[in-house]
Design a protein around this motif. Structure first.
Motif, PDB file in Angstrom:
ATOM      1  N   HIS A  92       0.822  -1.208   0.000  1.00 14.36           N
ATOM      2  CA  HIS A  92       0.000   0.000   0.000  1.00 14.36           C
ATOM      3  C   HIS A  92       0.862   1.268   0.000  1.00 14.36           C
ATOM      4  O   HIS A  92       0.590   2.218  -0.748  1.00 14.36           O
ATOM      5  N   VAL A  93       1.909   1.305   0.829  1.00 19.45           N
ATOM      6  CA  VAL A  93       2.733   2.509   0.905  1.00 19.45           C
ATOM      7  C   VAL A  93       3.561   2.682  -0.362  1.00 19.45           C
ATOM      8  O   VAL A  93       3.714   3.804  -0.869  1.00 19.45           O
ATOM      9  N   SER A  94       4.089   1.595  -0.908  1.00 18.13           N
ATOM     10  CA  SER A  94       4.847   1.744  -2.154  1.00 18.13           C
ATOM     11  C   SER A  94       3.935   2.221  -3.290  1.00 18.13           C
ATOM     12  O   SER A  94       4.369   2.977  -4.168  1.00 18.13           O
ATOM     13  N   ASP A  95       2.662   1.806  -3.260  1.00 22.34           N
ATOM     14  CA  ASP A  95       1.699   2.334  -4.236  1.00 22.34           C
ATOM     15  C   ASP A  95       1.602   3.856  -4.116  1.00 22.34           C
ATOM     16  O   ASP A  95       1.614   4.583  -5.120  1.00 22.34           O
ATOM     17  N   ASP A 115       5.204  11.978  -5.077  1.00 23.84           N
ATOM     18  CA  ASP A 115       6.586  12.135  -4.602  1.00 23.84           C
ATOM     19  C   ASP A 115       6.606  12.787  -3.220  1.00 23.84           C
ATOM     20  O   ASP A 115       6.744  14.001  -3.095  1.00 23.84           O
ATOM     21  N   PHE A 116       6.466  11.959  -2.181  1.00 21.10           N
ATOM     22  CA  PHE A 116       6.605  12.528  -0.843  1.00 21.10           C
ATOM     23  C   PHE A 116       7.451  11.633   0.059  1.00 21.10           C
ATOM     24  O   PHE A 116       7.341  11.692   1.281  1.00 21.10           O
ATOM     25  N   GLY A 117       8.332  10.820  -0.536  1.00 25.16           N
ATOM     26  CA  GLY A 117       9.194  10.011   0.299  1.00 25.16           C
ATOM     27  C   GLY A 117      10.130   9.139  -0.495  1.00 25.16           C
ATOM     28  O   GLY A 117      10.217   9.220  -1.725  1.00 25.16           O
ATOM     29  N   ARG A 118      10.836   8.291   0.243  1.00 26.78           N
ATOM     30  CA  ARG A 118      11.799   7.379  -0.337  1.00 26.78           C
ATOM     31  C   ARG A 118      11.526   5.962   0.169  1.00 26.78           C
ATOM     32  O   ARG A 118      10.835   5.774   1.167  1.00 26.78           O
TER      33      ARG A 118
END
Length: 410
Positions: free
Chosen positions: A339-342, A348-351
């Protein structure tokens, strides 16, 4: 209102207990009251994490009538304690739900894990429509953690009961598409009864606070530091080993401070690592009161979100929403797809880094620290915009309550 009805909630955890499940259930309860319904909650009289914490036996919060059950939680320090608390709670709640004035609908979740069995019996005997909110999946989680094997009696017992709960539910709420995929094979015609929505952030308690105005940063000596924060339940399902090793590698970079805020079974392991390595850049803190959540969450420059490689669709990494609510970028350490990788693929708010890849985790943290304040602020703004447009409490809680009301009408 003329069509006001009675809504019954069975949950071992409830506010003011800091556990997330209780907070989310209260949001639903308060919204149903706002819509004119009478809401009654049966919950434990003691704290979920700390059983020495006692709550009033009867009280009303935001119009919700709370009835707390004695001897219904003995803490999480051992499995026998948890089982005893669960059994006591379920037995008492079953008696009360069978003998109280008949409600028009009820909600059960996974706190405790088998409470849906109580709901199923109440529905069978009294004909009360049931909503099942799957906050996590067992025996899936126990199997993935290696606690039990898929073919042993305990796993088969839990699976059989889960299928019965799903079969009996008028509405099933899954937290993401991966969880929905795990639920579908377990019952028939699920899609007609399924609502897939993530758990929303507590926006009224999680709003951005500027560093210079943040008393939490002042209190813990964080001004002028780049703060990397993990906030929430420390669980084997959300491994922190890679992050801790990264903190060790960055021990001589005085820019960084790692904060591990919260509790749970994995808390002692985090504190043991910090002590063993004598980490000068890591601080462990307990859960913070919800009224000061905006300050603790906003103290971070980047938030850590972790998810075990085998946990996709079993649990939901809801920590991401707190960071989005306070407009902070994230570092996700976990599997892909999830879910988070989706979310990160779309916005674009993280790595992202994988478990075990300490070098990539360190590189991602250094990259985020080296960005300009304006760039990190822009990433945080993106996160907050995505939340406001798609994942807000008003939108998601409203959708859920709409569907619950539909079970009443049906």
């Amino acid at each position: 209102m003329s069509d006001a009805k009675t809504f019954l909630i069975l949950s071992q955890v409830y506010v003011p207990d800091p556990a997330s499940v209780g907070q989310h259930i209260h949001d639903v309860a308060a919204e149903m009251v706002r819509r004119g319904h009478r809401v009654i909650v049966y919950a434990s009289g003691r704290g979920y994490e700390d059983p020495t914490t006692k709550y009033p036996a009867r009280e009303t919060r935001d119009g919700v009538e709370i009835r707390r059950i004695p001897l219904a939680s003995f803490g999480k320090k051992s499995i026998p304690r948890r089982v005893a608390g669960t059994a006591s709670f379920m037995g008492q709640v079953l008696t009360r739900a069978m003998t109280c004035e008949k409600p028009d609908a009820m909600l059960v979740s996974t706190s405790p894990p088998m409470i849906g069995s109580v709901g199923r019996l109440v529905k069978k005997v009294r004909g009360v429509p049931m909503t099942y909110w799957a906050m996590d999946l067992n025996p899936d989680q126990l199997i993935a953690l290696g606690k039990i094997k898929a073919d042993d009696r305990k796993a088969k017992f839990l699976e059989k009961n889960n299928r019965k709960i799903l079969d009996s539910s008028d509405l099933v709420v899954a937290l993401d598409r991966f969880m929905a995929d795990r639920l579908r094979p377990r019952t028939t015609d699920l899609d007609s009864r399924l609502l897939t929505i993530p758990p929303w952030p507590h926006e009224s308690h999680a709003e951005p606070v500027k560093h210079e105005d943040n008393v939490f940063r002042d209190e813990h000596g964080l001004q002028g530091k780049f703060v990397v924060m993990y906030s929430g339940n420390h669980s084997p399902s959300n491994p922190l080993d890679t992050v801790l090793e990264a903190a060790d590698q960055l021990r001589d970079d005085d820019r960084f401070r790692f904060l591990f805020v919260g509790g749970g079974l994995g808390k002692k392991d985090v504190e043991a690592f910090i002590k063993e390595k004598s980490l000068p850049n890591a601080i462990s803190l307990p859960y913070q009161p919800i009224e000061s959540l905006r300050y603790s969450l906003s103290a971070a420059d980047v938030h850590l979100v972790t998810l075990g490689d085998d946990m996709v669709g079993i649990i939901h990494p809801c920590k991401v929403y707190g960071s989005m609510a306070v407009a902070r970028p994230i570092l996700f350490v976990g599997p892909k797809p999830s879910h988070v990788s989706d979310l990160l693929d779309q916005h674009d708010f993280g790595r992202h880094a994988s478990h075990g890849d300490v070098d990539a985790t360190v590189a991602a943290l250094k990259e985020l620290a080296d960005l300009s304040d304006e760039t990190r602020e822009s990433m945080g703004t993106t996160a907050r915009r995505v939340l406001d447009e798609n994942l807000s409490q008003q939108r998601l809680c409203g959708m859920m309550c709409d569907r619950i009301e539909a079970t009443m009408s049906a």
